[in-house]
Design a protein around this motif. Structure first.
Motif: not given
Length: 104
Positions: A29-37, A74-90
């Motif tokens: 949840a913190t990662i998702v919030d940090a990604n939004a910022r 590190t790559m500042r890849d918002d889409a990858a962060v969002a996808t990986l966060a969803r995968q981790l929750l799944n």
């Protein structure tokens, strides 16, 4: 229910696992919030911690996801962060823990 992911964990950790998984959900949840910022430093710190803790608790796939999240930050890849966060929750939604006797 989606396919279960069986994870064998040392029975000595049985008291710690529920809290560990609760904390990892909070981390996501913190990662998702940090990604939004676009706070990539925070994402990287949390991902590094997930990477280190996963295997310690018997969750090797979680370690791999943490490694990938750290790289995405590190790559500042918002889409990858969002996808990986969803995968981790799944992953955590599907994990089924089987406690194994200690190997001591």
């Amino acid at each position: 229910m989606p396919d279960r992911v069986i994870v064998e964990v040392d029975e000595d950790l049985s008291d710690l696992i529920p809290g560990f998984l609760t904390h990892k959900r909070a981390d996501v949840a913190t990662i998702v919030d940090a990604n939004a910022r676009r706070d990539y430093a925070e994402i990287g710190r949390i991902a590094h911690r997930i990477k280190g803790e996963g295997t310690s608790y018997g969750f090797e796939l979680m370690t791999e996801m943490g490694r990938s999240l750290e790289q995405a930050a590190t790559m500042r890849d918002d889409a990858a962060v969002a996808t990986l966060a969803r995968q981790l929750l799944n992953y955590m939604d599907r994990v089924e823990i089987v406690f194994q006797p200690s190997r001591d």
